[in-house]
Design an enzyme around this catalytic site. Structure first.
Site, PDB file in Angstrom:
ATOM      1  N   ILE A 168       0.839  -1.204   0.000  1.00 16.09           N
ATOM      2  CA  ILE A 168       0.000   0.000   0.000  1.00 16.09           C
ATOM      3  C   ILE A 168       0.871   1.249   0.000  1.00 16.09           C
ATOM      4  O   ILE A 168       1.875   1.321   0.723  1.00 16.09           O
ATOM      5  CB  ILE A 168      -0.893   0.047   1.253  1.00 16.09           C
ATOM      6  CG1 ILE A 168      -1.738  -1.222   1.337  1.00 16.09           C
ATOM      7  CG2 ILE A 168      -1.788   1.279   1.251  1.00 16.09           C
ATOM      8  CD1 ILE A 168      -2.328  -1.454   2.695  1.00 16.09           C
ATOM      9  N   CYS A 169       0.472   2.216  -0.820  1.00 16.00           N
ATOM     10  CA  CYS A 169       1.139   3.517  -0.780  1.00 16.00           C
ATOM     11  C   CYS A 169       0.208   4.500  -0.084  1.00 16.00           C
ATOM     12  O   CYS A 169      -0.726   5.006  -0.695  1.00 16.00           O
ATOM     13  CB  CYS A 169       1.466   3.988  -2.193  1.00 16.00           C
ATOM     14  SG  CYS A 169       2.207   5.624  -2.225  1.00 16.00           S
ATOM     15  N   LEU A 170       0.454   4.720   1.192  1.00 12.92           N
ATOM     16  CA  LEU A 170      -0.401   5.644   1.955  1.00 12.92           C
ATOM     17  C   LEU A 170       0.500   6.394   2.931  1.00 12.92           C
ATOM     18  O   LEU A 170       1.252   5.783   3.691  1.00 12.92           O
ATOM     19  CB  LEU A 170      -1.488   4.853   2.700  1.00 12.92           C
ATOM     20  CG  LEU A 170      -2.467   5.655   3.533  1.00 12.92           C
ATOM     21  CD1 LEU A 170      -3.270   6.624   2.661  1.00 12.92           C
ATOM     22  CD2 LEU A 170      -3.446   4.726   4.258  1.00 12.92           C
TER      23      LEU A 170
END
Lengths: 199, 373
Positions: free
Chosen positions: A91-93
């Site tokens: 995840i890119c968060l």
């Protein structure tokens, strides 16, 4: 495991169990091992998105330095989303990286991920192919995402044309996931997907 | 591109603390605070958002957020110098100890000890009362222990039972954990209250004691002043004499005295004679007092004036009788009666000095005795 991390997770666990989101079946959290380091999260796909009616499983690893460092989270359920790797579930968060704050909790992480499903950020992608599809062919993106939700997250929308194409590739000895991934990456162009798979 | 972003609002954002959207610049992390507090309940105001427990050694930031001292320190060293709640940059100078909150929590801890849990909850084996000392922070482990060790537990139970047969008359030992804690906490509390009450009592008693001491001193002073004998020590004689020479109007009055506890009030006056510039004038003045209304006027009595010599055999004594026609013996119309009674020319200065009436401390002593007849 550090004392504070354990006591925090214990408290947070209770917090999630009592939260309204649990009552609405919107998020879920359960323990995987006894020492509170591995957890399993579950979020419902937000309404009016391609992920609606889907259920997405998350792997949560709590580091010893929690809550001073963020938990490590990835999707276990395959998902078609610009900020989530379609292969690994990474995840890119921002809040799971540099913008983590000690005041955040597992509950807010799960809610943030739900919000991420509702509003992707294609300009800061994890999966560049998905992101460009999102930006250049939004309708195709939506259909693909719905198809993935149906295939992996118990979503209701079936796309017979997609299934036919996948079956064609499976007949050629390609695994279902590889077939689906290759077709999704090429806007369901069977020729280009075949080319990629066999070149 | 018309994306249906607003869709999320229908479900997720209906909750007031919706999660932050990704990279939307100003992330309001305060909105991420848990809605419901946990059990045992740390009140929202007194909860550290880092450890989610009661604030320990609370500090407050310049942006108004409270954390445990160690939690915030750890956050700042491990991660960054921003406030975990609103991303405000914090330097050491922006963090202050919050002793008000610390006291508030202490008070609550005292009032509602049940709401606080020990920092690390330890579960004991249920056979702890009969000397099983198994403990764990995990209740499941305790359950397993109880399942696996039942043989040992039965042995313990038996030996404890046998022991208790001989000691049934002894008071049963209290469970050393919870009740003991509560009892000591209660005892501490009552002891503290008792100490406080006693301390207050001591302060009151000390105050009373001091007041009474003052009263007694005053009464003693009054007693000596209410026997009709006035001993006037006229100190710094030479200096006062010079002052009177420079300013012939200067008059010196003695302290006041009563003839008896409910009697006439009087004092004495010394000044230079108008006629003889080197001669002392000595007069008795009656004074107005609360007794005047029941006394008989004019004053009738005997006045004995003694000038004390270094050698008592040379004391100079004058005895005068009051005269009813003289105004000086009438009821004083002012605080000090304007009329005096005595000697306009009492004694010459050089005689006083020469004949040894001034002692080594440059003091002239005159004793006045007033007796009512």
């Amino acid at each position: 495991m550090a004392n504070m991390a354990v006591s925090r997770i214990k408290r947070e666990f209770k917090e999630v169990l009592r939260s309204e989101e649990i009552a609405q079946c919107s998020i879920k959290l359960e323990l995987v091992n006894d020492c509170f380091t591995e957890l399993r999260g579950e979020i419902a796909g937000p309404p009016d998105t391609p992920y609606e009616f889907g259920t997405f499983l998350l792997e949560i690893h709590v580091p010893e330095t929690y809550p001073f460092n963020p938990p490590k989270v990835k999707f276990l359920t395959k998902i078609w989303h610009p900020n989530i790797s379609s292969v690994t579930g990474a995840i890119c968060l921002d809040i799971l990286k540099d913008n983590w704050a000690a005041a955040m909790t597992l509950r807010t992480v799960l809610l943030s991920l739900q919000a991420l499903l509702a509003s992707p950020e294609p300009d800061d992608p994890q999966d560049a192919v998905v992101a460009s599809q999102y930006k250049e062919n939004f309708e195709m993106f939506c259909r693909t995402a719905k198809h993935w939700t149906n295939s992996y997250a118990k979503g209701p929308h079936k796309f017979p044309d997609f299934d036919t194409k996948i079956q064609r590739l499976k007949d050629m000895g390609v695994s279902e996931f590889d077939a689906r991934a290759a077709l999704s990456r090429h806007n369901w162009d069977l020729n280009r997907a075949t080319e990629q798979l066999f070149s | 591109m018309n994306r249906t972003v607003s869709a999320e609002e229908s479900t997720i954002s209906q909750d007031s603390d919706s999660p932050p959207k990704k990279k939307t610049g100003e992330i309001k992390k305060e909105a991420l605070r848990p809605v419901k507090s946990l059990e045992p309940v740390a009140q929202d105001n007194y909860e550290c958002s880092i450890c989610l427990s009661w604030l320990k050694e609370p500090v407050v930031t310049k942006c108004g957020h409270r954390f445990c001292k160690i939690c915030l320190e750890e956050w700042r060293t491990k991660k960054n110098s921003k406030c975990p709640l609103d991303d405000m940059n914090l330097s050491v100078d922006d963090i202050f100890p919050d002793n008000y909150t610390k006291r508030e929590i202490e008070n609550m801890r005292r009032s509602f000890p049940d709401q606080f849990e020990p920092p690390n909850q330890i579960f004991e084996c249920r056979f702890s009362t009969i000397s099983c000392d198994f403990k764990s922070s995990d209740p499941q482990e305790v359950e397993n222990h109880m399942k696996n060790e039942y043989k040992e537990h039965i042995d313990m139970l038996l030996s404890s039972h046998l022991k208790s047969q001989y000691h049934t008359w002894e008071p049963s030992e209290k469970s050393p954990t919870e009740t003991a804690n509560k009892v000591t906490l209660f005892q501490q509390q009552t002891t503290r209250e008792l100490i406080n009450a006693m301390y207050e009592r001591i302060v009151v008693l000390e105050q009373q004691n001091r007041e009474q001491e003052l009263k007694i001193a005053k009464l003693e002073q009054l007693e000596t002043k209410r026997n009709g004998i006035l001993v006037w020590k006229f100190e710094d004689f030479r200096k006062k004499f010079e002052t009177m020479q420079l300013n012939p109007q200067t008059m010196y009055y003695s302290s006041e005295c009563y003839t008896d506890p409910n009697g006439y009030k009087f004092c004495a006056r010394i000044n230079l004679s108008q006629k003889e510039k080197d001669c002392l004038s000595f007069h008795i003045h009656l004074m107005r007092s609360d007794n005047d209304y029941h006394l008989s006027w004019p004053f009738i009595g005997r006045i004995k004036i003694t000038m004390i010599n270094k050698d008592p055999t040379f004391n100079q004594t004058d005895i005068l009788m009051s005269k009813p026609e003289i105004k000086a013996f009438h009821r004083p119309p002012e605080d000090i009666s304007p009329r005096g009674f005595g000697f306009t020319e009492y004694a010459f200065i050089n005689e006083i000095i020469k004949r040894g009436f001034i002692d080594n401390n440059d003091c002239l002593t005159i004793k006045i005795e007033m007796n009512i007849v």
